[in-house]
Design an enzyme around this catalytic site. Structure first.
Site, PDB file in Angstrom:
ATOM      1  N   LYS A 151     139.935  -7.625 -25.767  1.00 52.16           N
ATOM      2  CA  LYS A 151     138.974  -6.763 -26.438  1.00 52.16           C
ATOM      3  C   LYS A 151     138.152  -7.589 -27.435  1.00 52.16           C
ATOM      4  O   LYS A 151     138.708  -8.343 -28.251  1.00 52.16           O
ATOM      5  CB  LYS A 151     139.688  -5.635 -27.186  1.00 52.16           C
ATOM      6  CG  LYS A 151     140.337  -4.602 -26.278  1.00 52.16           C
ATOM      7  CD  LYS A 151     139.298  -3.760 -25.573  1.00 52.16           C
ATOM      8  CE  LYS A 151     139.941  -2.607 -24.813  1.00 52.16           C
ATOM      9  NZ  LYS A 151     138.932  -1.738 -24.166  1.00 52.16           N
ATOM     10  N   LYS A 249     137.399   5.552 -14.431  1.00 58.05           N
ATOM     11  CA  LYS A 249     138.493   6.137 -15.200  1.00 58.05           C
ATOM     12  C   LYS A 249     138.526   7.633 -14.903  1.00 58.05           C
ATOM     13  O   LYS A 249     137.490   8.307 -14.942  1.00 58.05           O
ATOM     14  CB  LYS A 249     138.309   5.885 -16.696  1.00 58.05           C
ATOM     15  CG  LYS A 249     138.394   4.415 -17.077  1.00 58.05           C
ATOM     16  CD  LYS A 249     138.186   4.195 -18.555  1.00 58.05           C
ATOM     17  CE  LYS A 249     138.269   2.713 -18.913  1.00 58.05           C
ATOM     18  NZ  LYS A 249     137.965   2.454 -20.347  1.00 58.05           N
TER      19      LYS A 249
END
Length: 336
Positions: A151, A249
């Site tokens: 990240k 997703k």
């Protein structure tokens, strides 16, 4: 369809440690669980929603309650697609319908989805943004990982230092980075140059949602994946010429039914396919695991961030994820 009984509840999941991405720090996650009963059998679905669209647990519960009568009248997955908008609420109900249908038919959900056989999937394990040395130590702690996702926060020099430190700590792994919309077109080229030096294999969502056109004409040596820029099947076609990979997703698109359709359409357009997750338990990972059977990149490590997962749970071993039918997808016959 026979009449159904719907139960829906919200749960708060505690994370084992704070998790930082560009613009957010998470210490817990709130999810909903929808359960459908037909009198004899049951099906379940879990959803976390989409934090950046305001699709939180209260909104998901309210959305489901708005459609309770139609759901309990005996809806099927095809009708659900037009009844409810994409998002976490529909995801929870859609996945519950998949498991209920599996129980009613005596066929597991993976067979209903047309998957000839299941296999363990190499999954990424994610490092939240932190100091480079801390992230390098985290990468070493993922000793069995075959793939790591990093990240970023949009701080170019610091982000590249993070990636270099992780690559030095784990020269053996597949490495991807998730920019979470933290960069601009002006900073994209130096970012990509630095990522190439660290042998990064995938760059996820570098620019803000709504700035997709800025990628036109940018010839990236690293495949760029759309995450926030692609929510539903409706968004897939406009990614061509801008992105090379679609991150699906179930919370974004509204369930496994649309997720499978998105994967098929992406393949038709020559795009790579990735399955990701919002943080959730094994109950949320299980239907995504079925979608992952058709994907190039799998990011299904959500339960590893929790203080406690559900039982039975998915299994992580040697950098892979495996989901047994006992977790989800076989359904259950109710007992008195």
């Amino acid at each position: 369809m026979p009449r159904l009984k719907l139960d829906v509840r919200a749960e708060r999941l505690r994370l084992a440690f704070p998790f930082r991405i560009s613009g957010y720090v998470f210490e817990s996650a709130q999810v909903i669980v929808a359960t459908l009963h037909d009198g004899d059998r049951t099906g379940r679905g879990e959803a976390a929603g989409v934090y950046y669209t305001g699709d939180d647990a209260p909104f998901m519960v309210e959305t489901i309650e708005t459609h309770r009568d139609a759901i309990e009248a005996g809806i099927d997955r095809a009708a659900l697609q037009t009844l409810m908008p994409a998002g976490g609420a529909r995801n929870a109900v859609d996945c519950a319908l998949w498991e209920l249908e599996a129980a009613q038919s005596g066929r597991p959900a993976w067979r209903l989805a047309g998957i000839p056989e299941r296999r363990p999937l190499v999954t990424t394990f994610t490092l939240g943004a932190d100091a480079p040395a801390t992230m390098a130590e985290g990468a070493r702690a993922y000793a069995s990982a075959q793939a790591i996702k990093v990240k970023l926060t949009g701080e170019l020099d610091l982000d590249l230092a993070r990636v270099r430190a992780i690559r030095a700590a784990r020269p053996d792994v597949w490495l991807g980075v998730d920019a979470n919309q933290g960069f601009t077109r002006d900073t994209l080229e130096p970012l990509v140059t630095g990522l190439v030096d660290s042998k990064v294999a995938l760059l996820e969502q570098p620019l803000a949602r709504g700035r997709e056109a800025d990628l036109e004409g940018f010839d990236s040596p690293i495949p760029i994946a759309a995450d926030e820029s692609v929510l539903t099947l409706h968004d897939v076609d406009r990614l061509v010429g801008r992105f090379q990979v679609v991150n699906i997703k179930l919370d974004k698109c509204g369930g496994l039914t649309e997720g499978l359709a998105m994967a098929a359409r992406a393949r038709e357009l020559g795009l790579g396919v990735m399955v990701g997750n919002m943080i959730g338990t094994s109950l949320a990972m299980a239907p995504a695991f079925l979608l992952g059977q058709q994907c190039d990149v799998v990011d299904l490590d959500g339960p590893t961030f929790l203080q406690r997962d559900r039982e039975p749970s998915v299994r992580y071993q040697d950098g892979t994820i495996w989901c047994d039918e006992a977790v989800w997808g076989a359904g259950a016959k109710l007992t008195a």
